[in-house]
Design an enzyme around this catalytic site. Structure first.
Site, PDB file in Angstrom:
ATOM      1  N   ARG A 101       0.887  -1.182   0.000  1.00  0.00           N
ATOM      2  CA  ARG A 101       0.000   0.000   0.000  1.00  0.00           C
ATOM      3  C   ARG A 101       0.911   1.214   0.000  1.00  0.00           C
ATOM      4  O   ARG A 101       1.613   1.456   0.989  1.00  0.00           O
ATOM      5  CB  ARG A 101      -0.906  -0.009   1.231  1.00  0.00           C
ATOM      6  CG  ARG A 101      -1.649   1.296   1.417  1.00  0.00           C
ATOM      7  CD  ARG A 101      -2.737   1.205   2.460  1.00  0.00           C
ATOM      8  NE  ARG A 101      -3.864   0.419   1.976  1.00  0.00           N
ATOM      9  CZ  ARG A 101      -5.074   0.431   2.527  1.00  0.00           C
ATOM     10  NH1 ARG A 101      -5.311   1.185   3.589  1.00  0.00           N
ATOM     11  NH2 ARG A 101      -6.037  -0.303   2.028  1.00  0.00           N
ATOM     12  N   HIS A 127      -7.585   0.577  -6.262  1.00  0.00           N
ATOM     13  CA  HIS A 127      -7.690  -0.351  -5.132  1.00  0.00           C
ATOM     14  C   HIS A 127      -8.305  -1.659  -5.651  1.00  0.00           C
ATOM     15  O   HIS A 127      -9.455  -1.983  -5.368  1.00  0.00           O
ATOM     16  CB  HIS A 127      -8.577   0.291  -4.051  1.00  0.00           C
ATOM     17  CG  HIS A 127      -8.466  -0.352  -2.702  1.00  0.00           C
ATOM     18  ND1 HIS A 127      -7.664  -1.438  -2.446  1.00  0.00           N
ATOM     19  CD2 HIS A 127      -9.075  -0.044  -1.517  1.00  0.00           C
ATOM     20  CE1 HIS A 127      -7.786  -1.779  -1.174  1.00  0.00           C
ATOM     21  NE2 HIS A 127      -8.621  -0.952  -0.595  1.00  0.00           N
ATOM     22  N   GLN A 130     -10.034  -4.314  -3.335  1.00  0.00           N
ATOM     23  CA  GLN A 130     -11.368  -3.895  -2.911  1.00  0.00           C
ATOM     24  C   GLN A 130     -12.392  -4.274  -3.982  1.00  0.00           C
ATOM     25  O   GLN A 130     -13.467  -4.806  -3.675  1.00  0.00           O
ATOM     26  CB  GLN A 130     -11.380  -2.376  -2.673  1.00  0.00           C
ATOM     27  CG  GLN A 130     -12.714  -1.847  -2.162  1.00  0.00           C
ATOM     28  CD  GLN A 130     -13.049  -2.363  -0.776  1.00  0.00           C
ATOM     29  OE1 GLN A 130     -12.239  -2.259   0.120  1.00  0.00           O
ATOM     30  NE2 GLN A 130     -14.227  -2.927  -0.600  1.00  0.00           N
ATOM     31  N   ASP A 218     -17.670   6.455  -0.938  1.00  0.00           N
ATOM     32  CA  ASP A 218     -16.397   6.356  -0.216  1.00  0.00           C
ATOM     33  C   ASP A 218     -16.129   7.738   0.374  1.00  0.00           C
ATOM     34  O   ASP A 218     -16.798   8.721   0.015  1.00  0.00           O
ATOM     35  CB  ASP A 218     -15.286   5.919  -1.207  1.00  0.00           C
ATOM     36  CG  ASP A 218     -13.917   5.710  -0.544  1.00  0.00           C
ATOM     37  OD1 ASP A 218     -13.867   5.615   0.705  1.00  0.00           O
ATOM     38  OD2 ASP A 218     -12.910   5.663  -1.275  1.00  0.00           O
ATOM     39  N   CYS A 258     -16.524   0.957   0.923  1.00  0.00           N
ATOM     40  CA  CYS A 258     -15.311   0.145   1.143  1.00  0.00           C
ATOM     41  C   CYS A 258     -14.836   0.222   2.591  1.00  0.00           C
ATOM     42  O   CYS A 258     -14.076  -0.634   3.032  1.00  0.00           O
ATOM     43  CB  CYS A 258     -14.207   0.600   0.203  1.00  0.00           C
ATOM     44  SG  CYS A 258     -13.822   2.352   0.357  1.00  0.00           S
ATOM     45  N   ARG A 286     -13.495  -9.272   1.792  1.00  0.00           N
ATOM     46  CA  ARG A 286     -12.080  -9.010   1.451  1.00  0.00           C
ATOM     47  C   ARG A 286     -11.256 -10.280   1.695  1.00  0.00           C
ATOM     48  O   ARG A 286     -10.380 -10.624   0.917  1.00  0.00           O
ATOM     49  CB  ARG A 286     -11.527  -7.860   2.320  1.00  0.00           C
ATOM     50  CG  ARG A 286     -12.115  -6.483   2.044  1.00  0.00           C
ATOM     51  CD  ARG A 286     -11.687  -5.933   0.708  1.00  0.00           C
ATOM     52  NE  ARG A 286     -10.257  -5.836   0.564  1.00  0.00           N
ATOM     53  CZ  ARG A 286      -9.498  -4.807   0.977  1.00  0.00           C
ATOM     54  NH1 ARG A 286     -10.076  -3.770   1.519  1.00  0.00           N
ATOM     55  NH2 ARG A 286      -8.188  -4.807   0.789  1.00  0.00           N
TER      56      ARG A 286
HETATM   57  N1  NVA Z   1     -10.383   6.295  -0.913  1.00  0.00           N
HETATM   58  C1  NVA Z   1      -9.935   5.843   0.383  1.00  0.00           C
HETATM   59  C2  NVA Z   1     -10.095   4.373   0.483  1.00  0.00           C
HETATM   60  C3  NVA Z   1      -9.669   3.760   1.791  1.00  0.00           C
HETATM   61  C4  NVA Z   1      -9.804   2.271   1.790  1.00  0.00           C
HETATM   62  C5  NVA Z   1      -8.491   6.275   0.610  1.00  0.00           C
HETATM   63  O1  NVA Z   1      -7.682   6.155  -0.326  1.00  0.00           O
HETATM   64  O2  NVA Z   1      -8.167   6.737   1.705  1.00  0.00           O
HETATM   65  N1   CP Z   2     -11.193  -0.786   2.529  1.00  0.00           N
HETATM   66  C1   CP Z   2      -9.903  -0.809   2.943  1.00  0.00           C
HETATM   67  O1   CP Z   2      -8.965  -1.017   2.174  1.00  0.00           O
HETATM   68  O2   CP Z   2      -9.751  -0.621   4.284  1.00  0.00           O
HETATM   69  P1   CP Z   2      -8.364  -0.389   5.051  1.00  0.00           P
HETATM   70  O3   CP Z   2      -7.880   0.988   4.669  1.00  0.00           O
HETATM   71  O4   CP Z   2      -8.726  -0.480   6.497  1.00  0.00           O
HETATM   72  O5   CP Z   2      -7.380  -1.433   4.631  1.00  0.00           O
END
Ligand code: NVA
Ligand code: CP
Length: 299
Positions: A101, A127, A130, A218, A258, A286
């Protein structure tokens, strides 16, 4: 094979993963183990926070008889300037796969230098893990993809980008309602068109909600957007999933998110526990979707 974008998978790959995931979900319910990744290791690298991705990947590896190592960027030599390229080469000698990540450019560097599968665990662009869980959830509730109306209300962000590609691959019609200036990535929109996708952008949340089979939102402020918080809170007013929006959709609409959610911003807190909401089933999926993915890439 890497999973950088959800579109790295063909529709046949996706269907295969979903079938395997359903199978493993059922086996887990029955308390049966499937140790298809015995003695395999997954390195998990985090440049940004995570709850679901971290825990579901770690449990997935353990359920499959393998092992996951969780590492924060700052705790590694990466945090002191060791190159991503050298880190990739070193990890390639120890583990069987890398989930990461990070900034998208860093993920691409890792994928280029590693000699093992690299999985995108979220970047600012996409993502894909997801999306796999989302597709599993939609298939469970709707029994099909083709022709469904997928209404996105909110930011044209990473999760939105992967949803656009996932819809193009599976034949769902996605309509994204966002404020002006927060549209999805233009390259993703072009890619979706090339895949034969039917993606529409609107600035009217009601248009996205009308007759929708799936409603998705989201956060208004993603992990790389914190400095824009004040402006975003103002610009996104009205782009919320609430009872009025759900009334516009089909009677059997499912509401997805998500997570993590900012209750009262992109979603009315009551909707998260509304009968239309499949949000926690989606979060649980997930685990199953990633188990199937790991077997495909590392097995
Ligand atoms: N759009 C959000 C998704 C988190 C799972 C982010 O990137 O923070
Ligand atoms: N939806 C998701 O990826 O959650 P986290 O940021 O908690 O991993």
């Amino acid at each position: 094979m890497n999973l950088i974008s959800i579109a790295d998978l063909s529709i046949a790959d996706i269907m295969d993963i979903l079938e395997k995931a359903e199978n493993m979900k059922e086996k887990r319910k029955q308390g049966k183990t499937v140790d298809l990744l015995r003695n395999k290791s997954l390195a998990m690298l985090f440049e940004k926070p995570s709850t679901r991705t971290r825990v579901s990947f770690e449990v997935a590896m353990s359920d499959l008889g393998g092992h996951a190592l969780c590492m924060n960027w700052q705790d590694m030599q990466l945090g002191r300037g060791e190159s991503i390229e050298d880190t990739a080469r070193v990890l390639s000698g120890y583990v069987n796969g890398i989930m990461m990540r990070a900034e998208h450019s860093n993920l691409l560097k890792m994928a280029k230098s590693a000699s093992l599968p690299v999985i995108n665990g979220l970047t600012e662009l996409e993502h894909p893990c997801q999306s796999l869980a989302d597709l599993l959830t939609i298939r469970e509730y709707k029994g099909k993809f083709s022709g469904l109306k997928f209404g996105w209300i909110g930011d044209g962000n990473n999760v939105c980008n992967s949803s656009i590609l996932a819809c193009a691959l599976t034949g769902m019609n996605i309509i994204v309602a966002c404020p002006k200036g927060y549209e999805p990535d233009t390259k993703i929109l072009k890619q979706s068109k090339d895949l034969g996708g039917n993606t529409k952008i609107t600035y009217d949340p009601q248009e996205a909600a009308k007759n929708a089979d799936v409603l998705y939102t989201d956060v208004w402020v993603s992990m790389s957007d914190e400095t824009q918080k004040k402006r975003r809170m103002r610009d996104f007013k009205g782009f919320q999933i609430n009872a009025d929006v759900i009334k516009m959709a089909k009677n059997d609409v499912i509401v997805m998110h998500c997570l993590p959610a900012h209750r009262g911003e992109e979603i009315d807190p009551e909707i998260i526990d509304d009968p239309h909401s499949v949000i926690f089933e989606q979060a649980g999926n997930r685990l199953h979707a990633q188990k199937a993915l790991l077997v495909k890439l590392l097995g």
